[in-house]
Design a protein around this motif. Structure first.
Motif, PDB file in Angstrom:
ATOM      1  N   VAL A  87       0.643   5.035  -1.923  1.00 31.53           N
ATOM      2  CA  VAL A  87       1.046   4.670  -0.558  1.00 31.53           C
ATOM      3  C   VAL A  87       2.147   3.622  -0.633  1.00 31.53           C
ATOM      4  O   VAL A  87       2.191   2.826  -1.569  1.00 31.53           O
ATOM      5  N   ARG A  88       3.026   3.670   0.366  1.00 33.05           N
ATOM      6  CA  ARG A  88       4.079   2.664   0.528  1.00 33.05           C
ATOM      7  C   ARG A  88       3.728   1.818   1.741  1.00 33.05           C
ATOM      8  O   ARG A  88       3.361   2.355   2.781  1.00 33.05           O
ATOM      9  N   ARG A  89       3.864   0.523   1.553  1.00 33.52           N
ATOM     10  CA  ARG A  89       3.624  -0.405   2.664  1.00 33.52           C
ATOM     11  C   ARG A  89       4.838  -1.324   2.789  1.00 33.52           C
ATOM     12  O   ARG A  89       5.458  -1.667   1.774  1.00 33.52           O
ATOM     13  N   THR A  90       5.130  -1.732   3.999  1.00 35.85           N
ATOM     14  CA  THR A  90       6.220  -2.676   4.213  1.00 35.85           C
ATOM     15  C   THR A  90       5.804  -4.030   3.646  1.00 35.85           C
ATOM     16  O   THR A  90       4.704  -4.512   3.906  1.00 35.85           O
ATOM     17  N   ALA A  91       6.691  -4.625   2.870  1.00 35.27           N
ATOM     18  CA  ALA A  91       6.417  -5.944   2.291  1.00 35.27           C
ATOM     19  C   ALA A  91       6.446  -6.992   3.397  1.00 35.27           C
ATOM     20  O   ALA A  91       7.388  -7.014   4.188  1.00 35.27           O
ATOM     21  N   PRO A  92       5.434  -7.848   3.468  1.00 33.55           N
ATOM     22  CA  PRO A  92       5.394  -8.836   4.540  1.00 33.55           C
ATOM     23  C   PRO A  92       6.576  -9.814   4.522  1.00 33.55           C
ATOM     24  O   PRO A  92       7.054 -10.221   5.562  1.00 33.55           O
ATOM     25  N   GLU A  93       7.069 -10.141   3.330  1.00 33.72           N
ATOM     26  CA  GLU A  93       8.156 -11.122   3.226  1.00 33.72           C
ATOM     27  C   GLU A  93       9.542 -10.505   3.374  1.00 33.72           C
ATOM     28  O   GLU A  93      10.520 -11.214   3.578  1.00 33.72           O
ATOM     29  N   ASP A  94       9.648  -9.176   3.264  1.00 38.30           N
ATOM     30  CA  ASP A  94      10.931  -8.483   3.403  1.00 38.30           C
ATOM     31  C   ASP A  94      10.661  -7.101   3.976  1.00 38.30           C
ATOM     32  O   ASP A  94      10.255  -6.187   3.254  1.00 38.30           O
ATOM     33  N   ARG A  95      10.900  -6.924   5.240  1.00 42.13           N
ATOM     34  CA  ARG A  95      10.557  -5.671   5.916  1.00 42.13           C
ATOM     35  C   ARG A  95      11.350  -4.484   5.395  1.00 42.13           C
ATOM     36  O   ARG A  95      10.993  -3.338   5.647  1.00 42.13           O
ATOM     37  N   ARG A  96      12.436  -4.736   4.635  1.00 40.99           N
ATOM     38  CA  ARG A  96      13.208  -3.629   4.050  1.00 40.99           C
ATOM     39  C   ARG A  96      12.579  -3.124   2.762  1.00 40.99           C
ATOM     40  O   ARG A  96      12.823  -1.995   2.355  1.00 40.99           O
ATOM     41  N   ALA A  97      11.797  -3.956   2.115  1.00 40.25           N
ATOM     42  CA  ALA A  97      11.176  -3.594   0.835  1.00 40.25           C
ATOM     43  C   ALA A  97       9.871  -2.838   1.071  1.00 40.25           C
ATOM     44  O   ALA A  97       9.151  -3.105   2.031  1.00 40.25           O
ATOM     45  N   ARG A  98       9.593  -1.908   0.182  1.00 41.82           N
ATOM     46  CA  ARG A  98       8.360  -1.127   0.254  1.00 41.82           C
ATOM     47  C   ARG A  98       7.514  -1.436  -0.976  1.00 41.82           C
ATOM     48  O   ARG A  98       7.947  -1.259  -2.103  1.00 41.82           O
ATOM     49  N   GLN A  99       6.300  -1.921  -0.720  1.00 44.85           N
ATOM     50  CA  GLN A  99       5.357  -2.180  -1.802  1.00 44.85           C
ATOM     51  C   GLN A  99       4.535  -0.919  -2.038  1.00 44.85           C
ATOM     52  O   GLN A  99       4.216  -0.184  -1.101  1.00 44.85           O
ATOM     53  N   LEU A 100       4.183  -0.699  -3.284  1.00 45.45           N
ATOM     54  CA  LEU A 100       3.463   0.509  -3.673  1.00 45.45           C
ATOM     55  C   LEU A 100       2.059   0.167  -4.139  1.00 45.45           C
ATOM     56  O   LEU A 100       1.842  -0.854  -4.786  1.00 45.45           O
ATOM     57  N   ALA A 101       1.141   1.063  -3.827  1.00 44.71           N
ATOM     58  CA  ALA A 101      -0.241   0.904  -4.281  1.00 44.71           C
ATOM     59  C   ALA A 101      -0.843   2.283  -4.513  1.00 44.71           C
ATOM     60  O   ALA A 101      -0.474   3.251  -3.841  1.00 44.71           O
ATOM     61  N   LEU A 102      -1.753   2.359  -5.458  1.00 45.92           N
ATOM     62  CA  LEU A 102      -2.481   3.606  -5.691  1.00 45.92           C
ATOM     63  C   LEU A 102      -3.508   3.804  -4.587  1.00 45.92           C
ATOM     64  O   LEU A 102      -4.115   2.843  -4.121  1.00 45.92           O
ATOM     65  N   THR A 103      -3.704   5.043  -4.207  1.00 44.35           N
ATOM     66  CA  THR A 103      -4.803   5.389  -3.316  1.00 44.35           C
ATOM     67  C   THR A 103      -6.046   5.583  -4.177  1.00 44.35           C
ATOM     68  O   THR A 103      -5.942   5.658  -5.411  1.00 44.35           O
ATOM     69  N   PRO A 104      -7.225   5.702  -3.586  1.00 50.18           N
ATOM     70  CA  PRO A 104      -8.402   6.039  -4.397  1.00 50.18           C
ATOM     71  C   PRO A 104      -8.201   7.343  -5.187  1.00 50.18           C
ATOM     72  O   PRO A 104      -8.609   7.429  -6.349  1.00 50.18           O
ATOM     73  N   ALA A 105      -7.543   8.323  -4.569  1.00 54.71           N
ATOM     74  CA  ALA A 105      -7.264   9.577  -5.296  1.00 54.71           C
ATOM     75  C   ALA A 105      -6.305   9.326  -6.457  1.00 54.71           C
ATOM     76  O   ALA A 105      -6.443   9.922  -7.531  1.00 54.71           O
ATOM     77  N   GLY A 106      -5.334   8.436  -6.275  1.00 55.09           N
ATOM     78  CA  GLY A 106      -4.407   8.087  -7.345  1.00 55.09           C
ATOM     79  C   GLY A 106      -5.108   7.361  -8.481  1.00 55.09           C
ATOM     80  O   GLY A 106      -4.821   7.591  -9.661  1.00 55.09           O
ATOM     81  N   GLN A 107      -6.046   6.489  -8.131  1.00 52.38           N
ATOM     82  CA  GLN A 107      -6.817   5.788  -9.159  1.00 52.38           C
ATOM     83  C   GLN A 107      -7.667   6.775  -9.955  1.00 52.38           C
ATOM     84  O   GLN A 107      -7.756   6.679 -11.187  1.00 52.38           O
ATOM     85  N   ALA A 108      -8.258   7.744  -9.261  1.00 51.24           N
ATOM     86  CA  ALA A 108      -9.081   8.754  -9.936  1.00 51.24           C
ATOM     87  C   ALA A 108      -8.214   9.628 -10.847  1.00 51.24           C
ATOM     88  O   ALA A 108      -8.601   9.932 -11.981  1.00 51.24           O
ATOM     89  N   LEU A 109      -7.045  10.018 -10.359  1.00 51.42           N
ATOM     90  CA  LEU A 109      -6.138  10.824 -11.177  1.00 51.42           C
ATOM     91  C   LEU A 109      -5.713  10.055 -12.419  1.00 51.42           C
ATOM     92  O   LEU A 109      -5.719  10.603 -13.522  1.00 51.42           O
ATOM     93  N   LEU A 110      -5.359   8.791 -12.240  1.00 53.39           N
ATOM     94  CA  LEU A 110      -4.933   7.983 -13.381  1.00 53.39           C
ATOM     95  C   LEU A 110      -6.060   7.859 -14.403  1.00 53.39           C
ATOM     96  O   LEU A 110      -5.822   7.977 -15.611  1.00 53.39           O
ATOM     97  N   ALA A 111      -7.279   7.685 -13.944  1.00 53.89           N
ATOM     98  CA  ALA A 111      -8.425   7.605 -14.855  1.00 53.89           C
ATOM     99  C   ALA A 111      -8.580   8.899 -15.648  1.00 53.89           C
ATOM    100  O   ALA A 111      -8.941   8.862 -16.832  1.00 53.89           O
ATOM    101  N   GLU A 112      -8.295  10.038 -15.019  1.00 58.96           N
ATOM    102  CA  GLU A 112      -8.353  11.326 -15.733  1.00 58.96           C
ATOM    103  C   GLU A 112      -7.155  11.503 -16.657  1.00 58.96           C
ATOM    104  O   GLU A 112      -7.266  12.118 -17.716  1.00 58.96           O
TER     105      GLU A 112
END
Length: 159
Positions: A87-112
């Motif tokens: 998922v991409r989220r707007t960075a609180p300190e810079d609305r132009r920047a996009r912060q990235l995070a794994l979803t639960p499905a992404g975490q499961a895929l990475l574990a596999e």
């Protein structure tokens, strides 16, 4: 004074660039063989692993960390997001920047994916002894580090 070499005297199999390209082809082939059912590419894996290691990393930093240009990274992130792994989220300190995070499905895929990726790495290095593996990786990392700035997308990770 530059020496002249006859083109017919060049053995392509003795050229480092050709051997590196071939090893890359082999490496990708082995990775895809090991991770086939997961449907993930080596670059997608690198992006997911990096985001997993650094939750909230912004897209520009991800690109510099895994040595991709910004437009390629954007496409990779688009595909990972469309598959529900990131998922991409707007960075609180810079609305132009996009912060990235794994979803639960992404975490499961990475574990596999990690065991498959490790099997691929072992298979790539299988022809070498433990001592040769260590020396190969030392020399490979030296070449990458020393030539990093010559890349079209230098990595910040090698600095």
């Amino acid at each position: 004074m530059t020496s002249t070499v006859e083109p017919s005297a060049i053995n392509i199999d003795l050229q480092p660039g050709h051997a590196i390209r071939r090893l890359h082809q082999i490496s990708v082939g082995i990775f895809l063989q090991e991770t086939g059912e997961l449907g993930i590419t080596p670059v997608q894996y690198a992006a997911l692993q990096t985001v997993g290691n650094q939750p909230g990393i912004d897209q520009r930093t991800l690109a510099r960390t895994i040595a991709l240009d910004a437009s390629t990274t954007g496409g990779v992130v688009d595909r990972l997001e469309a598959r529900g792994w990131l998922v991409r989220r707007t960075a609180p300190e810079d609305r132009r920047a996009r912060q990235l995070a794994l979803t639960p499905a992404g975490q499961a895929l990475l574990a596999e994916a990690v065991p498959a990726m490790l099997r691929a790495q072992d298979q790539i290095l299988a022809p070498l002894t433990e001592r040769q593996r260590s020396e190969f990786m030392r020399l490979l990392n030296l070449l990458v580090t020393q030539n990093n700035e010559m890349s079209r997308a230098p990595s910040d990770a090698t600095r």
